[in-house]
Design an enzyme around this catalytic site. Structure first.
Site, PDB file in Angstrom:
ATOM      1  N   SER A   1       0.815  -1.128   0.023  1.00 46.43           N
ATOM      2  CA  SER A   1       0.046  -0.074   0.219  1.00 46.43           C
ATOM      3  C   SER A   1       0.846   1.009  -0.044  1.00 46.43           C
ATOM      4  CB  SER A   1      -0.881  -0.163   1.204  1.00 46.43           C
ATOM      5  OG  SER A   1      -1.382   1.212   1.529  1.00 46.43           O
TER       6      SER A   1
ATOM      7  N   TYR B   1      -1.316   0.114  10.295  1.00 49.18           N
ATOM      8  CA  TYR B   1      -1.665  -0.577   8.840  1.00 49.18           C
ATOM      9  C   TYR B   1      -0.456  -0.336   8.084  1.00 49.18           C
ATOM     10  CZ  TYR B   1      -3.370  -1.189   4.161  1.00 49.18           C
ATOM     11  OH  TYR B   1      -3.374  -1.520   2.831  1.00 49.18           O
TER      12      TYR B   1
ATOM     13  N   LYS C   1       2.185  -3.312   6.456  1.00 46.07           N
ATOM     14  CA  LYS C   1       2.607  -3.726   4.931  1.00 46.07           C
ATOM     15  C   LYS C   1       3.792  -3.482   4.713  1.00 46.07           C
ATOM     16  CE  LYS C   1      -1.473  -4.780   3.326  1.00 46.07           C
ATOM     17  NZ  LYS C   1      -1.636  -6.192   2.771  1.00 46.07           N
TER      18      LYS C   1
HETATM   19  C1  WQD Z   1      -8.894  10.487   0.512  1.00 52.05           C
HETATM   20  C2  WQD Z   1      -8.857  12.065   0.744  1.00 52.05           C
HETATM   21  C3  WQD Z   1      -8.950  12.518   2.927  1.00 52.05           C
HETATM   22  C4  WQD Z   1     -13.403  11.121   3.135  1.00 52.05           C
HETATM   23  C5  WQD Z   1      -6.173   5.545   2.629  1.00 52.05           C
HETATM   24  C6  WQD Z   1      -4.944   4.676   3.161  1.00 52.05           C
HETATM   25  C7  WQD Z   1      -4.419   4.159   1.719  1.00 52.05           C
HETATM   26  C8  WQD Z   1      -5.202   3.226   1.131  1.00 52.05           C
HETATM   27  C9  WQD Z   1      -6.501   4.236   0.840  1.00 52.05           C
HETATM   28  C10 WQD Z   1      -5.555   0.954   1.492  1.00 52.05           C
HETATM   29  C11 WQD Z   1      -8.257  12.421   2.176  1.00 52.05           C
HETATM   30  C12 WQD Z   1     -10.273  13.030   2.085  1.00 52.05           C
HETATM   31  C13 WQD Z   1     -12.352  11.480   2.773  1.00 52.05           C
HETATM   32  C14 WQD Z   1     -14.267  12.389   3.225  1.00 52.05           C
HETATM   33  C15 WQD Z   1     -12.805  13.989   2.696  1.00 52.05           C
HETATM   34  N1  WQD Z   1      -5.711   2.189   1.717  1.00 52.05           N
HETATM   35  N2  WQD Z   1     -11.678  12.745   2.624  1.00 52.05           N
HETATM   36  N3  WQD Z   1     -13.669  13.576   3.212  1.00 52.05           N
HETATM   37  O1  WQD Z   1      -6.458   8.314   3.531  1.00 52.05           O
HETATM   38  O2  WQD Z   1      -5.625   8.978   0.956  1.00 52.05           O
HETATM   39  O3  WQD Z   1      -5.958   6.439   1.901  1.00 52.05           O
HETATM   40  O4  WQD Z   1      -7.112   4.609   2.028  1.00 52.05           O
HETATM   41  O5  WQD Z   1      -4.492   0.606   1.286  1.00 52.05           O
HETATM   42  O6  WQD Z   1      -3.320   3.392   2.168  1.00 52.05           O
HETATM   43  O7  WQD Z   1      -3.996   5.314   3.773  1.00 52.05           O
HETATM   44  O8  WQD Z   1      -7.991   7.560   1.697  1.00 52.05           O
HETATM   45  O9  WQD Z   1     -10.268   7.622   0.690  1.00 52.05           O
HETATM   46  O10 WQD Z   1      -9.680   7.820   3.297  1.00 52.05           O
HETATM   47  O11 WQD Z   1      -9.268   9.871   1.856  1.00 52.05           O
HETATM   48  O12 WQD Z   1     -12.114  14.837   2.674  1.00 52.05           O
HETATM   49  O13 WQD Z   1     -15.370  12.152   3.738  1.00 52.05           O
HETATM   50  O14 WQD Z   1     -10.072  12.276   1.081  1.00 52.05           O
HETATM   51  O15 WQD Z   1      -8.756  13.586   3.949  1.00 52.05           O
HETATM   52  O16 WQD Z   1      -7.531  13.610   1.914  1.00 52.05           O
HETATM   53  P1  WQD Z   1      -6.555   7.955   2.200  1.00 52.05           P
HETATM   54  P2  WQD Z   1      -9.253   8.092   1.901  1.00 52.05           P
END
Ligand code: WQD
Length: 350
Positions: A117, A142, A146
């Site tokens: 990841s 997490y 990985k």
């Molecule tokens: C994306 C962006 C939030 C929800 C994580 C893991 C990564 C991978 C994917 C597994 C961020 C913003 C989110 C909302 C928002 N997982 N957001 N409003 O954190 O980039 O990655 O998931 O392998 O390893 O770390 O993904 O989809 O949570 O967020 O503004 O209601 O959307 O702050 O900037 P993230 P995410």
């Protein structure tokens, strides 16, 4: 040449199973069905229900099905849950890899594609695209599990002549067909859908980041493209017993939260004017893959754009809702997705 896909009944795993079969490769699925669903496994694919922690069962399955290579996707993937339950994550994700590697050694299986990841990078220091050789400083348990998995795979590769590809997924979205969609609502796109379903505006976690529009930038990749990357890796390992690869799987294209919301408005016809919420601790301003190494090593590149991801994710979300699954399996996710502004993302905790 049969491939064992651990976690093959999951959201991403089910897509990988189809991509391998599209290449004409026989597949066997191994899944504990904790978050996977057997309906996602094609009828003519053997499904063994079991835990990767059960090394004896794994060894038996590898031998019985004359497995030539493994795609290891069984594992836990929720950053927030990993902060709350770190030892559970280390057991499932690190001990799981250890158990699998020993079973593979016992059955003399010498090819492994490992599901890693972008969470291994944590808060990338450099501006611009994240290259595979930067220092990895994961912020969450997490991400740590990985990275530890990658280390173990690499070490076993050296020790036992295991050909391997550690694939670092960026932000996965979409569905190849509606029935294969993500059943959880733990990432931006499904969280936005859950808010819209609840008649509430999408939340944007932070609007004052040093990015062009002030919201976080990520590299979103269609799950069907991610799946073909696995097929390309499997093909490479089949012909290259020395392969020792660590590869980003992304598009190399940065997309902001606001741009995702614009795409959701286009896909759904709904108003996605957001509500600004506090930053989530641990969110990096920008995490975008350098995608040239995977292109050079595997001749792979993504084919789907953001609109294709969001359109297909929405079709899957609606199918899930009309099948009643949202009420049954998505309640927790939808509830958390609709949760209060500024609720902390514990991914920032060390
Ligand atoms: C994306 C962006 C939030 C929800 C994580 C893991 C990564 C991978 C994917 C597994 C961020 C913003 C989110 C909302 C928002 N997982 N957001 N409003 O954190 O980039 O990655 O998931 O392998 O390893 O770390 O993904 O989809 O949570 O967020 O503004 O209601 O959307 O702050 O900037 P993230 P995410």
């Amino acid at each position: 040449m049969t491939w064992l896909v651990t976690g093959g009944a999951g959201y991403i795993g089910a897509h990988v199973v189809r991509a391998l079969r599209a290449e004409g490769l026989p597949v066997v699925v191994f899944d504990d069905l904790s978050t996977g669903a057997k309906e996602r496994v094609p009828d003519d694919v053997p499904l063994i229900a079991g835990s990767v922690l059960d090394g004896e069962l794994l060894t038996e399955v590898l031998r019985e099905h004359d497995v030539a290579g493994v795609v290891h996707m069984a594992g836990k993937k929720r950053v927030d849950e990993s902060v709350a339950e770190p030892t559970f994550y280390y057991r499932e994700n690190v001990e799981g890899v250890r158990s699998l590697l020993d079973a593979m050694a016992a059955a003399d299986v010498r090819r492994l594609v490992f599901s890693s990841s972008a969470a291994v990078y944590g808060m990338p220091e450099q501006e611009g695209l994240v290259r595979e050789d930067v220092d990895c400083r994961p912020l969450s348990p997490y991400g740590q599990t990985k990275l530890a998995g990658e280390w173990m795979v690499r070490a076993q590769g050296l020790a036992r002549g295991l050909a391997f590809a550690n694939l670092r997924y960026f932000n996965v979205a979409g569905a190849a067909e509606p029935a294969l969609g993500d059943q959880g609502a733990f990432n931006l796109i499904p969280m936005v859908f859950a808010r819209l379903d609840a008649g509430r505006p999408p939340l944007v976690f932070g609007t004052d980041y040093p990015t062009p529009d002030g919201t976080c930038v990520r590299d979103y990749i269609h799950v069907a493209d991610l799946a073909t990357a696995h097929a390309a890796a499997a093909r490479r390992l089949a012909g290259d017993p020395q392969a020792a690869l660590t590869l980003n799987v992304g598009r190399g294209a940065g997309v902001s939260v606001l741009e995702v919301l614009t795409a959701v408005a286009a896909a759904t016809g709904l108003d996605t004017t957001p509500e600004a919420a506090a930053r989530r601790p641990g969110d990096a301003p920008s995490v975008v893959a350098a995608a040239d190494r995977i292109a050079a090593e595997l001749g792979w590149h993504a084919e789907h754009d953001l609109a294709a991801m969001v359109d297909s994710a929405w079709a899957a979300w609606q199918a899930r809702r009309s099948s009643g699954a949202a009420g049954a399996t998505g309640a927790a996710g939808a509830a958390s997705a609709a949760g209060s502004a500024g609720s902390p993302n514990p991914s920032g905790s060390p």
